[in-house]
Design an enzyme around this catalytic site. Structure first.
Site, short mmCIF file in Angstrom:
data_model
loop_
_atom_site.label_atom_id
_atom_site.label_comp_id
_atom_site.label_asym_id
_atom_site.label_seq_id
_atom_site.Cartn_x
_atom_site.Cartn_y
_atom_site.Cartn_z
N ASP A 75 56.00 36.17 -1.70
CA ASP A 75 56.98 37.23 -1.92
C ASP A 75 56.30 38.52 -2.36
O ASP A 75 55.08 38.55 -2.57
CB ASP A 75 58.05 36.79 -2.94
CG ASP A 75 57.45 36.23 -4.22
OD1 ASP A 75 56.26 36.50 -4.51
OD2 ASP A 75 58.17 35.53 -4.95
N GLU B 226 67.70 33.32 -4.90
CA GLU B 226 68.45 33.22 -6.15
C GLU B 226 69.65 32.28 -5.95
O GLU B 226 70.00 31.96 -4.80
CB GLU B 226 68.96 34.63 -6.55
CG GLU B 226 67.84 35.66 -6.78
CD GLU B 226 67.14 35.52 -8.13
OE1 GLU B 226 67.11 34.42 -8.70
OE2 GLU B 226 66.61 36.54 -8.62
#
Ligand code: PGA
Length: 243
Positions: free
Chosen positions: A66, A140
């Site tokens: 990421d 998330e």
């Protein structure tokens, strides 16, 4: 999924390093994808030390999980983390290194570019950490399990963790991140998840003892045999499971 319970952060970092080292020693052209943040700091140190001794990385490709949206030299950027904690400290050169450009003007193009890199260099190992809210990468809670690489908006907990980890003010703290989705994460041959510390104990309990659910992103990994998890005693402290 295989789980190793270890005593503490030192043991976790050493075990993780040994797993990564064995991939580097076994493969002709190993591809290692690392993550950053607090958890892998000691692992990076162990890696640097081994390279400074005699670990040959000249056929190893290095990728990442990421990257924060923001300048590549920001204190929190994954690019800067790799530079400070790894590449600046070694003389040897990786065969190939390709990180995500968090400052890309065209985010869709950057996602396509990195997805091509992932196809070109199939990963032998994908390292992961665990968010206090159960996230992996920046998937998330609520992210669908079929997610592919995207720019994610961080939850409040993740923003707080970033702020603390890099000692940032509210204004400086990034709130968006490019992340591999579940689909790309699971395409790696092996997935290695490291979890250390009492602040992760609740997330570990939900991960291992509740149902598999998008509310706890990491729970998705329970379906897969190619996942190895290393958990230290503090992170395991709320588990009811037999160890
Ligand atoms: P940490 O982050 O290693 O800094 O705790 C883990 C994560 O959010 O993936």
């Amino acid at each position: 999924m295989k789980i190793y319970f270890v005593k503490d952060y030192e043991e976790l970092s050493q075990k993780a390093f040994e797993i990564i080292e064995s991939v580097i020693l076994d493969k002709e052209y190993p591809v290692i994808s690392l993550n950053t943040g607090g958890t892998p700091r000691q692992l990076f140190k162990n890696f640097v030390k081994a390279i400074q001794n005699d670990l040959d990385i000249t056929r190893t490709t290095l990728l990442t999980l990421d990257e924060y949206v923001g300048p590549s030299d920001a204190v929190y950027s994954v690019q800067r983390y790799f530079k400070e904690n790894l590449t600046d400290q070694i003389e040897d050169k990786f065969y190939h290194i390709d990180l995500i450009h968090g400052d890309a003007n065209n985010q869709d193009e950057e996602i396509k570019r990195y997805q091509k890199i992932l196809q070109k260099y199939p990963r032998d190992i994908q390292l992961l950490g665990l968010g206090t809210n159960g996230h992996i990468g920046a998937n998330e809670p609520g992210t669908p399990f079929n997610s592919t690489m995207f720019v994610s908006k961080h939850t409040k907990e993740t923003i707080e963790s970033t702020k603390k980890e890099y000692k940032l003010s509210d204004e400086e703290t990034p709130n968006e991140m490019f992340t591999l989705g579940f689909q790309e994460i699971l395409q790696a041959k092996n997935i290695l998840l490291l979890v250390s510390g009492r602040h992760k104990a609740k997330a570990v309990k939900t991960f291992l003892e509740d149902n598999i659910s998008e509310n706890c992103p990491v729970s998705y990994l329970r379906n897969y045999d190619n996942v190895t998890v290393i958990i230290d005693e503090d992170a395991a402290s709320l588990l009811d499971l037999e160890k």
